[in-house]
Design an enzyme around this catalytic site. Sequence first.
Site, PDB file in Angstrom:
ATOM      1  N   TYR A 196       2.172   2.543  13.310  1.00 29.90           N
ATOM      2  CA  TYR A 196       2.460   3.372  12.405  1.00 29.90           C
ATOM      3  C   TYR A 196       2.432   4.546  12.274  1.00 29.90           C
ATOM      4  O   TYR A 196       1.499   4.649  13.640  1.00 29.90           O
ATOM      5  CB  TYR A 196       1.508   3.173  11.499  1.00 29.90           C
ATOM      6  CG  TYR A 196       1.113   2.194  10.631  1.00 29.90           C
ATOM      7  CD1 TYR A 196       1.693   1.139   9.145  1.00 29.90           C
ATOM      8  CD2 TYR A 196       0.828   0.335  10.340  1.00 29.90           C
ATOM      9  CE1 TYR A 196       1.242   0.752   8.464  1.00 29.90           C
ATOM     10  CE2 TYR A 196       0.498  -0.805  10.493  1.00 29.90           C
ATOM     11  CZ  TYR A 196       0.949  -0.653   8.875  1.00 29.90           C
ATOM     12  OH  TYR A 196       1.182  -1.753   8.425  1.00 29.90           O
ATOM     13  N   ASP A 231      -6.207  -6.789  -1.906  1.00 32.68           N
ATOM     14  CA  ASP A 231      -4.554  -6.839  -1.788  1.00 32.68           C
ATOM     15  C   ASP A 231      -4.065  -7.890  -2.428  1.00 32.68           C
ATOM     16  O   ASP A 231      -3.903  -7.242  -3.906  1.00 32.68           O
ATOM     17  CB  ASP A 231      -3.947  -7.024   0.077  1.00 32.68           C
ATOM     18  CG  ASP A 231      -4.037  -6.287   0.862  1.00 32.68           C
ATOM     19  OD1 ASP A 231      -4.298  -4.931   0.237  1.00 32.68           O
ATOM     20  OD2 ASP A 231      -3.553  -6.046   1.227  1.00 32.68           O
ATOM     21  N   HIS A 239       1.068  -1.212  -0.014  1.00 29.68           N
ATOM     22  CA  HIS A 239      -0.103  -0.052  -0.233  1.00 29.68           C
ATOM     23  C   HIS A 239       0.613   1.332  -0.485  1.00 29.68           C
ATOM     24  O   HIS A 239       2.275   1.007   1.059  1.00 29.68           O
ATOM     25  CB  HIS A 239      -1.046   0.451   1.100  1.00 29.68           C
ATOM     26  CG  HIS A 239      -1.885  -1.175   1.289  1.00 29.68           C
ATOM     27  ND1 HIS A 239      -2.023  -0.959   2.829  1.00 29.68           N
ATOM     28  CD2 HIS A 239      -2.114  -1.959   0.584  1.00 29.68           C
ATOM     29  CE1 HIS A 239      -2.593  -2.830   2.530  1.00 29.68           C
ATOM     30  NE2 HIS A 239      -2.927  -2.839   1.837  1.00 29.68           N
ATOM     31  N   LYS A 275       6.303   6.898   6.333  1.00 27.22           N
ATOM     32  CA  LYS A 275       5.289   6.146   7.341  1.00 27.22           C
ATOM     33  C   LYS A 275       6.636   5.671   8.232  1.00 27.22           C
ATOM     34  O   LYS A 275       7.834   5.528   8.086  1.00 27.22           O
ATOM     35  CB  LYS A 275       5.581   4.985   7.241  1.00 27.22           C
ATOM     36  CG  LYS A 275       3.508   5.166   5.690  1.00 27.22           C
ATOM     37  CD  LYS A 275       3.484   3.763   5.653  1.00 27.22           C
ATOM     38  CE  LYS A 275       2.420   3.857   4.741  1.00 27.22           C
ATOM     39  NZ  LYS A 275       2.028   2.517   3.852  1.00 27.22           N
TER      40      LYS A 275
END
Length: 176
Positions: free
Chosen positions: A132, A168, A62, A72
Site C-alpha cells: 500500500y 472486521d 476499511h 490508496k
Amino acid sequence: MILRPQELDGAFLVEIEPAEDHRGFYAQSFSTREFKHHGLAESFVEGGISYNARRGTVRGMHMQLAPHAQAKLLRCTRGAIHDVIVDLRSESPTYAQWLAVGLSASDMRMLYVPEGFAHGFQTLGDDVEVSYQLSDYYDPQAEFGVRWNDPQFGIEWPIDDVVISDRDRSFGDFRG
C-alpha cells in the site's frame, strides 16, 4: 504507465508498460505529473505491507475519515487478490456502489482508491502479500469500516470459507 478510469468515480486501474530486454524490465509505477493530470493524489506519505497466510482471508472494509482521509495505491506483490472498493462519498454519482478487480503479482496492475472509499480484499491463495501507498498518515481516531458482507452493498466474494478478524466481522450495518 496507463491510468484506466473505472466505473466508480475517481477510481483508476494503473497498468505498467514495461520496457524489456535480456535483463528483465523497467516500468514506471508512479508519476506526480500523471496523477495530477487525472486529479489524483500527487504524493504518498506512508507505505505498508499486508501479509496473509491463508486463502480466503478478508481484510476490510476499511477507510479513514476526514480530516485524515487517505487515497490508496495498492499492488499485490505476491499471489493474487479479489480487491473491492465501495464509494462512501455521499455527494458522489457512484455513492454506495462497489467495484471488484483482480490484482496479482504476475499482472503487476495497481488500483488507485480515492479518499472517501472503503477498501478491502480477499486472498485467492496462500501466502499473499499486498503493498500500500497512502496519501495521509494513519490516525486511529479517524478509522472507519463497513462490514465485508453488509447486505446494503451485496459485495460478491469469490471464496465462501472466510478468514477474518473479529474487528472486521463486527462492523455494523452501513447507514448512509
